[in-house]
Design an enzyme around this catalytic site. Structure first.
Site, PDB file in Angstrom:
ATOM      1  N   LYS A  14      43.024  46.975  41.477  1.00  0.00           N
ATOM      2  CA  LYS A  14      44.002  46.874  41.128  1.00  0.00           C
ATOM      3  C   LYS A  14      43.751  46.679  39.201  1.00  0.00           C
ATOM      4  CE  LYS A  14      42.885  41.946  41.978  1.00  0.00           C
ATOM      5  NZ  LYS A  14      41.076  42.594  42.756  1.00  0.00           N
ATOM      6  N   ARG A  89      43.584  32.863  42.562  1.00  0.00           N
ATOM      7  CA  ARG A  89      43.190  33.188  42.987  1.00  0.00           C
ATOM      8  C   ARG A  89      42.438  31.858  44.597  1.00  0.00           C
ATOM      9  NH1 ARG A  89      39.802  37.111  40.226  1.00  0.00           N
ATOM     10  NH2 ARG A  89      37.999  38.374  41.593  1.00  0.00           N
ATOM     11  N   ARG A 128      31.349  51.790  41.056  1.00  0.00           N
ATOM     12  CA  ARG A 128      31.441  51.117  39.900  1.00  0.00           C
ATOM     13  C   ARG A 128      30.157  50.087  39.081  1.00  0.00           C
ATOM     14  NH1 ARG A 128      36.875  47.174  39.438  1.00  0.00           N
ATOM     15  NH2 ARG A 128      35.115  45.750  39.557  1.00  0.00           N
ATOM     16  N   ARG A 134      28.398  45.526  34.859  1.00  0.00           N
ATOM     17  CA  ARG A 134      29.055  44.416  35.203  1.00  0.00           C
ATOM     18  C   ARG A 134      27.968  43.824  36.258  1.00  0.00           C
ATOM     19  NH1 ARG A 134      35.174  43.822  36.726  1.00  0.00           N
ATOM     20  NH2 ARG A 134      34.675  42.097  38.269  1.00  0.00           N
ATOM     21  N   ARG A 146      31.321  37.586  47.175  1.00  0.00           N
ATOM     22  CA  ARG A 146      32.836  38.166  46.536  1.00  0.00           C
ATOM     23  C   ARG A 146      34.404  38.248  48.048  1.00  0.00           C
ATOM     24  NH1 ARG A 146      31.849  42.749  42.090  1.00  0.00           N
ATOM     25  NH2 ARG A 146      34.125  42.280  41.924  1.00  0.00           N
TER      26      ARG A 146
HETATM   27  P1  AMP Z   1      37.516  40.020  38.365  1.00  0.00           P
HETATM   28  O1  AMP Z   1      37.248  41.033  37.479  1.00  0.00           O
HETATM   29  O2  AMP Z   1      39.173  39.692  38.843  1.00  0.00           O
HETATM   30  O3  AMP Z   1      36.650  40.435  40.249  1.00  0.00           O
HETATM   31  O4  AMP Z   1      37.102  38.478  38.316  1.00  0.00           O
HETATM   32  C1  AMP Z   1      34.863  38.397  37.906  1.00  0.00           C
HETATM   33  C2  AMP Z   1      34.652  37.624  38.882  1.00  0.00           C
HETATM   34  O5  AMP Z   1      35.692  36.498  37.221  1.00  0.00           O
HETATM   35  C3  AMP Z   1      34.969  36.899  40.415  1.00  0.00           C
HETATM   36  O6  AMP Z   1      34.318  37.035  40.963  1.00  0.00           O
HETATM   37  C4  AMP Z   1      35.470  35.476  39.632  1.00  0.00           C
HETATM   38  O7  AMP Z   1      34.161  34.988  39.874  1.00  0.00           O
HETATM   39  C5  AMP Z   1      35.844  34.987  38.149  1.00  0.00           C
HETATM   40  N1  AMP Z   1      37.156  35.036  38.256  1.00  0.00           N
HETATM   41  C6  AMP Z   1      38.360  36.092  37.939  1.00  0.00           C
HETATM   42  N2  AMP Z   1      39.474  34.971  38.396  1.00  0.00           N
HETATM   43  C7  AMP Z   1      39.250  34.672  38.528  1.00  0.00           C
HETATM   44  C8  AMP Z   1      40.326  33.413  39.320  1.00  0.00           C
HETATM   45  N3  AMP Z   1      41.279  33.277  39.452  1.00  0.00           N
HETATM   46  N4  AMP Z   1      39.765  32.213  39.451  1.00  0.00           N
HETATM   47  C9  AMP Z   1      38.389  31.600  39.512  1.00  0.00           C
HETATM   48  N5  AMP Z   1      38.034  33.071  39.316  1.00  0.00           N
HETATM   49  C10 AMP Z   1      38.039  34.019  39.081  1.00  0.00           C
END
Ligand code: AMP
Length: 190
Positions: A14, A89, A128, A134, A146
């Site tokens: 994404k 989400r 990654r 991260r 996740r």
């Molecule tokens: P991402 O970078 O999108 O993979 O997000 C990393 C982490 O941030 C996720 O595993 C969640 O813990 C948190 N996170 C990101 N976006 C959301 C969301 N829309 N709702 C809840 N938690 C989020």
């Protein structure tokens, strides 16, 4: 306005594709994951609240996430549209997004899901994790959590927009440019 939800499991590409779409369509990219990491990096109260959830691969509570997203959208009203990456989400987040856009007499144009099988995701995220810095990409258990969270809590978002005839699936396997062309083919019909 074109308002896209770029959807798919963690590691489906994404962020990579959003960067290319921003260049081509001039949209504002909003990644809630990036926003949280920024807050964590700056030790803000919001960052401190979010960190424990993110470290476990769990979702940050809706009210925190929705408030942060709303602030970001409201701070950037004069754009040609948004790419939402990693948001919504959950179903309540989807409802909140629709409400926020409706307040601007606007709507979600399309949700596009990048489809990638689980084992490919685990491989990509571990790779990654070697360079992303991260913590949630480093640990296979967190990665699998996740993926479970995505399946249990996030896939209803696809159905939410499918019920409005707004969801499309795109094959997320292939070269970056190949996948980009598939996304553009969908966006160019909007
Ligand atoms: P991402 O970078 O999108 O993979 O997000 C990393 C982490 O941030 C996720 O595993 C969640 O813990 C948190 N996170 C990101 N976006 C959301 C969301 N829309 N709702 C809840 N938690 C989020």
């Amino acid at each position: 306005m074109i308002n896209l939800i770029l959807f798919g499991p963690p590691g489906s590409g994404k962020g990579t594709q959003a960067a290319k779409l921003v260049e081509k369509y001039g949209l504002l990219h909003i990644s809630t994951g990036d926003l949280f990491r920024y807050e964590i990096g700056n030790n803000t109260p919001l960052g401190l609240k979010a960190k424990s959830y993110i470290d476990q691969g769990a979702l940050v509570p809706d009210e925190v996430t929705i408030g942060m997203l709303r602030n970001k959208v409201e701070a950037n009203p004069d754009v040609q549209g948004y790419i939402f990456d990693g948001f919504p989400r959950t179903t309540p987040q989807s409802e909140a997004l629709d409400k926020l856009l409706a307040e601007k007499s606007d709507t979600v144009s399309r949700l596009i899901m990048l489809s990638v099988p689980d084992e490919e995701i685990v491989k990509r995220l571990l790779l990654r994790g070697e360079t992303s810095g991260r913590p949630d990409d480093k640990n296979e258990e967190v990665i699998r959590n996740r993926i479970d969270v995505y399946k249990n809590e996030t896939t209803p978002v696809y159905d939410f927009y499918d019920a409005k005839a707004k969801s499309t699936t795109v094959d997320g396997i292939g070269g970056i440019d190949e996948i980009f062309d598939r996304l553009c083919a969908v966006i160019d019909t909007l």
